[in-house]
Design a protein around this motif. Structure first.
Motif, PDB file in Angstrom:
ATOM      1  N   PRO A 391       0.806  -1.226   0.000  1.00 31.28           N
ATOM      2  CA  PRO A 391       0.000   0.000   0.000  1.00 31.28           C
ATOM      3  C   PRO A 391       0.836   1.271   0.000  1.00 31.28           C
ATOM      4  O   PRO A 391       0.287   2.369  -0.103  1.00 31.28           O
ATOM      5  N   LEU A 392       2.141   1.127   0.128  1.00 33.50           N
ATOM      6  CA  LEU A 392       3.051   2.278   0.192  1.00 33.50           C
ATOM      7  C   LEU A 392       4.241   2.066  -0.737  1.00 33.50           C
ATOM      8  O   LEU A 392       4.566   0.936  -1.096  1.00 33.50           O
ATOM      9  N   THR A 393       4.915   3.150  -1.065  1.00 34.10           N
ATOM     10  CA  THR A 393       6.215   3.125  -1.741  1.00 34.10           C
ATOM     11  C   THR A 393       6.137   2.643  -3.182  1.00 34.10           C
ATOM     12  O   THR A 393       7.141   2.603  -3.867  1.00 34.10           O
ATOM     13  N   MET A 394       4.955   2.254  -3.646  1.00 30.91           N
ATOM     14  CA  MET A 394       4.806   1.851  -5.036  1.00 30.91           C
ATOM     15  C   MET A 394       4.986   3.047  -5.969  1.00 30.91           C
ATOM     16  O   MET A 394       4.851   4.195  -5.561  1.00 30.91           O
ATOM     17  N   THR A 395       5.278   2.749  -7.218  1.00 28.12           N
ATOM     18  CA  THR A 395       5.281   3.787  -8.245  1.00 28.12           C
ATOM     19  C   THR A 395       3.880   4.387  -8.356  1.00 28.12           C
ATOM     20  O   THR A 395       2.879   3.668  -8.310  1.00 28.12           O
ATOM     21  N   ILE A 396       3.809   5.705  -8.472  1.00 28.28           N
ATOM     22  CA  ILE A 396       2.537   6.389  -8.672  1.00 28.28           C
ATOM     23  C   ILE A 396       2.185   6.349 -10.157  1.00 28.28           C
ATOM     24  O   ILE A 396       2.935   6.874 -10.984  1.00 28.28           O
ATOM     25  N   TYR A 397       1.082   5.694 -10.490  1.00 26.62           N
ATOM     26  CA  TYR A 397       0.631   5.655 -11.876  1.00 26.62           C
ATOM     27  C   TYR A 397      -0.432   6.742 -12.057  1.00 26.62           C
ATOM     28  O   TYR A 397      -1.587   6.589 -11.663  1.00 26.62           O
ATOM     29  N   ALA A 398       0.006   7.862 -12.603  1.00 33.13           N
ATOM     30  CA  ALA A 398      -0.836   9.051 -12.684  1.00 33.13           C
ATOM     31  C   ALA A 398      -1.953   8.866 -13.703  1.00 33.13           C
ATOM     32  O   ALA A 398      -1.712   8.472 -14.847  1.00 33.13           O
ATOM     33  N   GLN A 399      -3.186   9.168 -13.267  1.00 33.52           N
ATOM     34  CA  GLN A 399      -4.365   9.091 -14.134  1.00 33.52           C
ATOM     35  C   GLN A 399      -4.665  10.475 -14.717  1.00 33.52           C
ATOM     36  O   GLN A 399      -4.313  11.499 -14.128  1.00 33.52           O
ATOM     37  N   PRO A 400      -5.318  10.508 -15.862  1.00 33.18           N
ATOM     38  CA  PRO A 400      -5.719  11.811 -16.417  1.00 33.18           C
ATOM     39  C   PRO A 400      -6.636  12.560 -15.443  1.00 33.18           C
ATOM     40  O   PRO A 400      -7.414  11.940 -14.708  1.00 33.18           O
ATOM     41  N   ILE A 401      -6.535  13.880 -15.446  1.00 34.31           N
ATOM     42  CA  ILE A 401      -7.399  14.726 -14.606  1.00 34.31           C
ATOM     43  C   ILE A 401      -8.430  15.381 -15.510  1.00 34.31           C
ATOM     44  O   ILE A 401      -8.108  16.301 -16.275  1.00 34.31           O
ATOM     45  N   PRO A 402      -9.681  14.907 -15.461  1.00 41.46           N
ATOM     46  CA  PRO A 402     -10.710  15.524 -16.321  1.00 41.46           C
ATOM     47  C   PRO A 402     -10.954  16.981 -15.898  1.00 41.46           C
ATOM     48  O   PRO A 402     -11.137  17.265 -14.715  1.00 41.46           O
ATOM     49  N   GLN A 403     -10.922  17.853 -16.842  1.00 43.46           N
ATOM     50  CA  GLN A 403     -11.208  19.275 -16.601  1.00 43.46           C
ATOM     51  C   GLN A 403     -10.455  19.813 -15.376  1.00 43.46           C
ATOM     52  O   GLN A 403     -11.056  20.205 -14.366  1.00 43.46           O
ATOM     53  N   PRO A 404      -9.139  19.858 -15.428  1.00 45.02           N
ATOM     54  CA  PRO A 404      -8.367  20.306 -14.263  1.00 45.02           C
ATOM     55  C   PRO A 404      -8.714  21.719 -13.817  1.00 45.02           C
ATOM     56  O   PRO A 404      -8.541  22.068 -12.641  1.00 45.02           O
ATOM     57  N   GLU A 405      -9.261  22.537 -14.729  1.00 45.21           N
ATOM     58  CA  GLU A 405      -9.616  23.915 -14.355  1.00 45.21           C
ATOM     59  C   GLU A 405     -10.720  23.942 -13.293  1.00 45.21           C
ATOM     60  O   GLU A 405     -10.874  24.943 -12.576  1.00 45.21           O
ATOM     61  N   ARG A 406     -11.498  22.850 -13.174  1.00 46.20           N
ATOM     62  CA  ARG A 406     -12.552  22.806 -12.151  1.00 46.20           C
ATOM     63  C   ARG A 406     -11.983  22.921 -10.741  1.00 46.20           C
ATOM     64  O   ARG A 406     -12.649  23.380  -9.822  1.00 46.20           O
ATOM     65  N   TYR A 407     -10.752  22.457 -10.588  1.00 47.41           N
ATOM     66  CA  TYR A 407     -10.139  22.427  -9.258  1.00 47.41           C
ATOM     67  C   TYR A 407      -9.461  23.746  -8.903  1.00 47.41           C
ATOM     68  O   TYR A 407      -9.085  23.953  -7.745  1.00 47.41           O
ATOM     69  N   CYS A 408      -9.264  24.611  -9.890  1.00 41.85           N
ATOM     70  CA  CYS A 408      -8.468  25.812  -9.667  1.00 41.85           C
ATOM     71  C   CYS A 408      -9.194  26.801  -8.747  1.00 41.85           C
ATOM     72  O   CYS A 408     -10.424  26.913  -8.763  1.00 41.85           O
ATOM     73  N   GLY A 409      -8.392  27.492  -7.945  1.00 41.24           N
ATOM     74  CA  GLY A 409      -8.941  28.473  -7.032  1.00 41.24           C
ATOM     75  C   GLY A 409      -8.206  28.463  -5.709  1.00 41.24           C
ATOM     76  O   GLY A 409      -7.181  27.794  -5.546  1.00 41.24           O
ATOM     77  N   THR A 410      -8.739  29.233  -4.778  1.00 41.52           N
ATOM     78  CA  THR A 410      -8.136  29.335  -3.452  1.00 41.52           C
ATOM     79  C   THR A 410      -8.920  28.484  -2.462  1.00 41.52           C
ATOM     80  O   THR A 410     -10.149  28.549  -2.411  1.00 41.52           O
ATOM     81  N   TYR A 411      -8.196  27.687  -1.680  1.00 42.62           N
ATOM     82  CA  TYR A 411      -8.796  26.833  -0.655  1.00 42.62           C
ATOM     83  C   TYR A 411      -8.309  27.341   0.695  1.00 42.62           C
ATOM     84  O   TYR A 411      -7.102  27.362   0.972  1.00 42.62           O
ATOM     85  N   GLU A 412      -9.252  27.761   1.531  1.00 33.09           N
ATOM     86  CA  GLU A 412      -8.896  28.529   2.719  1.00 33.09           C
ATOM     87  C   GLU A 412      -9.171  27.778   4.018  1.00 33.09           C
ATOM     88  O   GLU A 412     -10.129  27.000   4.133  1.00 33.09           O
ATOM     89  N   LEU A 413      -8.313  28.090   4.995  1.00 35.28           N
ATOM     90  CA  LEU A 413      -8.572  27.765   6.389  1.00 35.28           C
ATOM     91  C   LEU A 413      -9.303  28.951   7.020  1.00 35.28           C
ATOM     92  O   LEU A 413      -9.357  30.036   6.429  1.00 35.28           O
ATOM     93  N   TYR A 442      -0.793  14.767  -8.629  1.00 30.02           N
ATOM     94  CA  TYR A 442      -1.045  13.613  -9.482  1.00 30.02           C
ATOM     95  C   TYR A 442      -2.269  12.857  -8.963  1.00 30.02           C
ATOM     96  O   TYR A 442      -2.349  12.537  -7.774  1.00 30.02           O
ATOM     97  N   ARG A 443      -3.183  12.578  -9.854  1.00 35.26           N
ATOM     98  CA  ARG A 443      -4.378  11.807  -9.493  1.00 35.26           C
ATOM     99  C   ARG A 443      -4.096  10.329  -9.718  1.00 35.26           C
ATOM    100  O   ARG A 443      -3.571   9.935 -10.757  1.00 35.26           O
ATOM    101  N   ILE A 444      -4.442   9.491  -8.730  1.00 36.54           N
ATOM    102  CA  ILE A 444      -4.238   8.055  -8.883  1.00 36.54           C
ATOM    103  C   ILE A 444      -5.592   7.366  -8.996  1.00 36.54           C
ATOM    104  O   ILE A 444      -6.645   8.001  -8.945  1.00 36.54           O
ATOM    105  N   SER A 445      -5.573   6.053  -9.162  1.00 42.02           N
ATOM    106  CA  SER A 445      -6.780   5.317  -9.552  1.00 42.02           C
ATOM    107  C   SER A 445      -7.901   5.402  -8.526  1.00 42.02           C
ATOM    108  O   SER A 445      -9.073   5.276  -8.880  1.00 42.02           O
ATOM    109  N   ASP A 446      -7.586   5.609  -7.249  1.00 44.24           N
ATOM    110  CA  ASP A 446      -8.656   5.690  -6.250  1.00 44.24           C
ATOM    111  C   ASP A 446      -9.249   7.091  -6.132  1.00 44.24           C
ATOM    112  O   ASP A 446     -10.100   7.342  -5.269  1.00 44.24           O
ATOM    113  N   GLY A 447      -8.787   8.008  -6.991  1.00 40.10           N
ATOM    114  CA  GLY A 447      -9.340   9.359  -6.999  1.00 40.10           C
ATOM    115  C   GLY A 447      -8.632  10.341  -6.093  1.00 40.10           C
ATOM    116  O   GLY A 447      -8.931  11.536  -6.120  1.00 40.10           O
TER     117      GLY A 447
END
Length: 490
Positions: A391-413, A442-447
């Protein structure tokens, strides 16, 4: 000559087994041996350049390497590669060849310290100066505010500023005793006095001297030399027959050792190895199989199995983050929860790495006789993780990020600090508010999302509304720290 000898060994091995059907276990070993890469992140299709152990040994100028793999709670296999000594082409490493494991020995010390607690000789949060007899931590205004405890020493948070690392000593030279090391007086070659320079328990700062204090504590509380106590409590019960604190195991005990080598792969013509009298911090000679037995003993104790080396409650405390990702003597792995532990070691001429999972009965140890073996060891560990689906230390197999602009913005405390996310093409990045340093997500298979710089100990999960808008994220770090951030409407 050395390279030709190695190649002849490997080609002979391939010839002997090429006509035989391989078992699943042998296929896995071969996958490990041919799956090495310096790549932490790979494309989703898994296409990446991989190399054999032999190829990477040549790249990293590692003459000898030994490995043990744990699976399903047992040693699945152990193998050795290359030469004990680059000057002796007819002296291959085998699985009983001893290496210096350097700071990996701190895991041994930590287990011994927890045994003192089990014997009720000291409390984890007790002022260690009340138990030390032959030397004490110098008191000052900082220790008046907070006393140094065993918990702090084990987790490198006692406020010590020594930054040790130890240099070792030339064989045959006069060696310092424990008190001379602690007081930094001749013939000890550590010149920095042990001093508390920060309020104990507030800051993590790596301290070899802290483990020398634990060695003094063990000797004062048990009445035994440290090496004798380790032999009685751990080595004999666990069958660690190839582990010793002898300064000269080749000449004193007639044991086969691997000679240390410089970064360039060359041996020092004047000595085979340095001597480390700092036993608790840097001293053991051992094999991967013996350290694998220690890993399995820790895993069995966590499961509460009968006859385990420590009570389950004590092992669980060792595996609990104390400060950042540091447990009690064990650096920890995992973002949401603690899923593993590890330790690296580097003495002059030797490097190694220990990794273990907390739940799955898996792990591995790699030891090398090279100053430049750390990256080599990490590549072997990652190849094992990939082959055995850790469950750890494996190679990260990066998945495509659909519409990455959806995530853009400021995330605040609530205090308005937080993270700023931006995209470039199909790539997603974040940086802390007020910082200019970007990290790629990087997005991985579990989201979940991860970064290359901290792949195991930091993860991100995004929240979205019923209409698909991203509304926030949760950051998980160091085995349980949870930070929710709301996406700003700005």
């Amino acid at each position: 000559m050395y390279k030709h000898f190695l190649l002849s060994l490997f080609f002979l091995s391939g010839f002997l087994f090429s006509g035989m059907a391989q078992s699943p276990a042998e296929q896995r070993i071969q996958k490990v041996e041919n799956g090495l890469s310096g790549t932490i992140v790979s494309s989703a299709d898994g296409n990446q350049n991989t190399f054999s152990i032999q190829q990477r040994m040549q790249k990293w100028k590692v003459n000898g390497l030994s490995v043990a793999v744990i699976d399903k709670g047992n040693i699945a296999w152990a193998k050795a590669y290359g030469l004990r000594d680059s000057a002796q082409p007819n002296a291959p490493v085998d699985t009983t060849t001893l290496f210096q494991c350097a700071s990996i020995g701190k895991v041994i010390t930590a287990v011994l310290a927890m045994h003192l607690i089990e014997e009720q000789k000291i409390g984890l949060d007790e002022d260690v100066n009340t138990k030390l007899l032959h030397w004490k931590i110098p008191e000052n205004d900082l220790t008046d505010k907070k006393k140094v405890t065993l918990r702090m020493l084990l987790s490198h948070s006692a406020g010590l500023s020594d930054d040790y690392g130890f240099e070792g000593y030339q064989p045959g030279k006069v060696l310092p005793n424990l008190k001379e090391i602690l007081e930094a007086t001749a013939p000890a070659n550590n010149r920095k006095k042990i001093k508390v320079t920060q309020v104990p328990g507030t800051t993590e700062r790596y301290s070899g001297a802290g483990y020398m204090i634990i060695q003094q504590l063990i000797e004062d509380l048990t009445g035994f030399p440290y090496a004798t106590y380790a032999e009685q409590i751990l080595f004999k019960p666990l069958g660690m027959k190839h582990t010793t604190y002898s300064f000269y195991p080749d000449t004193e005990k007639g044991l086969t050792i691997a000679r240390g080598h410089h970064d360039n792969g060359q041996a020092d013509p004047k000595r085979k190895y340095n001597v480390y009298p700092e036993s608790a911090a840097a001293g053991p000679w051992t094999t991967p199989s013996d350290l694998a037995r220690l890993i399995m003993a820790i895993q069995q104790s966590k499961e509460g199995k009968p006859g385990a080396i420590l009570k389950q409650t004590l092992i669980k405390q060792m595996l609990q983050p104390q400060i950042n990702s540091m447990g009690l003597g064990l650096p920890l792995k995992g973002s949401k929860t603690v899923a593993g532990f590890w330790h690296a070691g580097n003495n002059a001429g030797y490097t190694g790495m220990l990794f273990a999972m907390t739940e799955s009965g898996q792990g591995a140890v790699v030891l090398t006789n090279s100053n430049s073996g750390e990256w080599m060891a990490l590549e072997v560990i990652r190849s094992i993780a990939n082959a055995y689906h850790w469950p750890l230390t494996m190679t990260i197999y990066a998945q495509p990020i659909p519409q990455p602009e959806r995530y853009c913005g400021t995330y605040e405390l609530p205090d308005k600090s937080g993270l700023l996310l931006s995209s470039s093409g199909q790539e997603l990045y974040f940086k802390k508010t007020g910082s200019n340093k970007n990290f790629r997500l990087y997005r991985i298979s579990d989201g979940t999302f991860h970064i290359q710089e901290k792949p195991d100990n930091l993860s991100f999960e995004f929240q979205q509304s019923s209409d698909g808008r991203i509304t926030g994220l949760t950051m998980y770090e160091n085995g349980g720290s949870t930070v929710p951030l709301q996406k700003s409407n700005n």
